[in-house]
Write an enzyme that holds these catalytic residues in place. Structure first.
Site, PDB file in Angstrom:
ATOM      1  NE  ARG A 139     -16.080 -13.680  -2.999  1.00 43.95           N
ATOM      2  CZ  ARG A 139     -14.900 -14.032  -2.531  1.00 43.95           C
ATOM      3  NH1 ARG A 139     -14.549 -13.695  -1.294  1.00 43.95           N
ATOM      4  NH2 ARG A 139     -14.062 -14.728  -3.262  1.00 43.95           N
TER       5      ARG A 139
ATOM      6  CE  LYS B 155     -19.678 -17.153  -3.576  1.00 45.29           C
ATOM      7  NZ  LYS B 155     -20.005 -18.585  -3.855  1.00 45.29           N
TER       8      LYS B 155
ATOM      9  CG  HIS C  84     -17.741 -22.596  -3.775  1.00 44.65           C
ATOM     10  ND1 HIS C  84     -16.558 -22.062  -4.225  1.00 44.65           N
ATOM     11  CD2 HIS C  84     -18.712 -21.811  -4.300  1.00 44.65           C
ATOM     12  CE1 HIS C  84     -16.804 -21.002  -4.978  1.00 44.65           C
ATOM     13  NE2 HIS C  84     -18.106 -20.839  -5.040  1.00 44.65           N
TER      14      HIS C  84
ATOM     15  CB  SER D  35     -15.475 -16.964  -8.815  1.00 43.37           C
ATOM     16  OG  SER D  35     -15.956 -16.048  -9.747  1.00 43.37           O
TER      17      SER D  35
ATOM     18  CE  LYS E  29     -19.215 -22.797  -8.167  1.00 38.94           C
ATOM     19  NZ  LYS E  29     -18.432 -21.590  -8.492  1.00 38.94           N
ATOM     20  CB  THR E  30     -22.642 -20.580 -13.636  1.00 35.38           C
ATOM     21  OG1 THR E  30     -22.564 -20.193 -12.261  1.00 35.38           O
ATOM     22  CG2 THR E  30     -23.992 -20.154 -14.194  1.00 35.38           C
TER      23      THR E  30
ATOM     24  CG  ASP F  12     -21.854 -20.290  -6.191  1.00 36.88           C
ATOM     25  OD1 ASP F  12     -20.787 -20.768  -6.582  1.00 36.88           O
ATOM     26  OD2 ASP F  12     -21.921 -19.322  -5.426  1.00 36.88           O
TER      27      ASP F  12
ATOM     28  NE  ARG G 266     -19.466 -12.974 -10.763  1.00 36.43           N
ATOM     29  CZ  ARG G 266     -19.243 -14.218 -10.374  1.00 36.43           C
ATOM     30  NH1 ARG G 266     -20.202 -15.112 -10.454  1.00 36.43           N
ATOM     31  NH2 ARG G 266     -18.074 -14.578  -9.897  1.00 36.43           N
TER      32      ARG G 266
END
Length: 528
Positions: A54, A196, A215, A233, A237-238, A252, A316
């Site tokens: 980003r 996002k 988040h 990130s 989390k994933t 997410d 990703r």
């Protein structure tokens, strides 16, 4: 879709309109356009150009009434004048005019009471594919009556040559006009800007309805026990919410209302650097037809080299949540029983797991400490310690205490247990110690979820005063209290105090005279 709707958006002489294509159609377009290559397993792989993360410094909100009264203006939420937005919008319109376009209609939010209808417009087929993966796909019946409540014009090939004159950061632009329900993107091809961007909008809309936007990832166990995993990130989390013993709600972005937790999205967006089938089988097996890989290195036979980070460490994959066999079809569940704050501590100071008091939970939520992992954002080439309020400050249009207040109210109301889990370094800081093993981290998570951690005897660490178990299953007891994992105890003490001072300094912004959120007493105290 009729051309009148596109003309209303200011797009002229539009060619063919590819509206809500199927996966098969999108993949064929990607191949025909030369946008992608196929992997051995049938997934498509694309490169996102010079931007593999980003561009947070290029994000702006139009300064207009009444939204400007709610937005917390500053480095995260930068103002752009309506006149400047109008000029940049014309750049985006010109780019998308005289082109064949891909239009994708989706929902954000699985809750009927909270979902938003979003339309994405792009000239790139794979960006339409990305959106189809990441958001909730309407049924055919829903598409027939679909009316967009918000529209994103992705003119990624356009740049703002007058960016200095416009007072912007660069030729890249990611801009939101809340009052007119419109966003424009230019200068960057990175798909995460679309994902996002809408997350930021949900973080604006929902709290104004007394709903918490988060988040976090979420899953639910066989007995209906919901768990939330907060973290930036790269903190896990994933990976950690994808559990064969529990149904995945989402990886997410979620909301929390009076009925429980609900996913914003209809897909997952996982980091794949060093991905292997043994440690992350669910994610590995999800990378098949329909999945969209970004910036990976491939061999000529279509084999992906997940260990190769030469393009970026932020490789990703996006895929529909249906690719995870054990997902929750409703994308929702009841109120959480456990909340887990994930952090990647580059200093090697924080314990692998700590049980937090309510006050500590508020402190660490507002602190949002972690390490930015290489490649997640422009200019980040190695882990850097950072504080990101609510574990997602970059996506919070409102003041962080708005979200913290909602979280605190819900923790109290539903009696939620809160834990801090460090997926970062142990035995030393970055470059000296080693990264926590996924095996040990999963053991900590499992002990939280099955409740066995409550049977442990706890110690309280010095300075940070965190409650850590003395023993926990088969985990080496030496790593449970981080000081014991360091060979040089004096170096640990010095590093610990340095990090504690960083926490204390960061939290001063919440210690105003009229603040109802001064939880500094729950934070670290040097010398104690």
């Amino acid at each position: 879709m009729n051309l009148t709707e596109l003309e209303e958006l200011g797009l002229k002489n539009v060619g063919k309109v590819f509206h809500n294509l199927s996966y098969d159609e999108l993949i064929q377009h990607e191949l025909d356009n030369g946008e992608c290559t196929l992997t051995k397993k049938g997934a498509t792989a694309v490169d996102t150009g010079i931007f593999t993360g980003r561009s947070p410094k290029d994000k702006y909100f139009v300064d207009a009434d009444p939204s400007n009264k709610y937005i917390a203006w500053g480095d995260v939420n930068k103002k752009v004048d309506a006149k400047v937005f109008a000029e940049v919008l014309e750049i985006a319109r010109n780019q998308l005019s005289d082109k064949d376009l891909y239009i994708t209609d989706v929902f954000c939010g699985s809750s009927a009471a909270s979902k938003r209808s979003v339309r994405f417009v792009s000239e790139i087929a794979w960006q339409s594919h990305f959106v189809k993966n990441m958001f909730i796909r309407p049924t055919e019946a829903e598409l027939e009556v679909f009316k967009p409540g918000f529209t994103v014009l992705n003119a990624c090939k356009a740049v703002d040559d007058k960016w200095k004159e416009h007072g912007l950061n660069s030729e890249v632009f990611v801009m939101f006009d809340i009052e007119n329900n419109l966003a424009i993107i230019g200068g960057t091809w990175y798909g995460g800007e679309m994902k996002k961007g809408i997350f930021s909008m949900m973080n604006y809309w929902l709290p104004l309805e007394d709903k918490l936007a988060m988040h976090c990832s979420a899953n639910v166990g066989e007995r209906g026990d919901t768990a939330l995993f907060f973290g930036l990130s790269g903190t896990g989390k994933t990976t950690l919410s994808t559990d064969p013993k529990r149904k995945l709600i989402g990886d997410d972005e979620h909301g929390w209302d009076n009925y429980g937790v609900f996913n914003f999205e209809g897909g997952c967006y996982a980091k794949v650097i060093n991905l292997d089938a043994k440690s992350e089988p669910e994610i590995y097996n999800a990378i098949r037809k329909g999945a969209l890989l970004e910036n990976v290195v491939m061999y000529g036979d279509g084999e992906v080299d997940y260990e190769d980070g030469s393009k970026t460490e932020n490789t990703r994959v996006s895929y529909p949540i249906e690719h995870i066999e054990n997902h929750e079809p409703s994308l929702s569940a009841g109120h959480p029983e456990n909340i887990i704050f994930l952090t990647a501590d580059a200093f090697g100071v924080l314990p692998p797991v700590s049980k937090l008091t309510k006050e500590q939970a508020m402190y660490y939520f507002l602190s949002g400490y972690t390490a930015k992992v290489a490649g997640t954002e422009r200019g980040i080439t190695e882990p850097v310690a950072t504080f990101s309020a609510c574990f997602g400050e970059a996506f919070l249009p409102l003041h962080p205490t708005v979200y913290a207040k909602l979280l605190g109210e819900k923790i109290d109301k539903h009696g939620v247990n809160v834990y801090l889990v460090n997926t970062g370094w142990t035995g030393g800081g970055y470059g000296v110690g080693k990264r926590m093993s996924i095996k040990d981290t999963r053991a900590c998570i499992n002990a939280i979820l099955d409740g066995s951690i409550k049977e442990s005897e706890f110690d309280t660490t010095k300075t940070f005063r965190l409650h850590v178990p003395k023993t926990l299953g088969d985990i080496n007891p030496e790593i449970l209290n981080p000081r014991n994992a360091w060979e040089d105890k004096e170096a640990f003490d010095k590093t610990r105090d340095t990090l504690a001072e960083m926490f204390i300094e960061n939290f001063k912004k919440y210690q105003t005279e009229d603040s109802e959120f001064d939880y500094s007493s729950a934070g670290p105290k040097v010398g104690s």
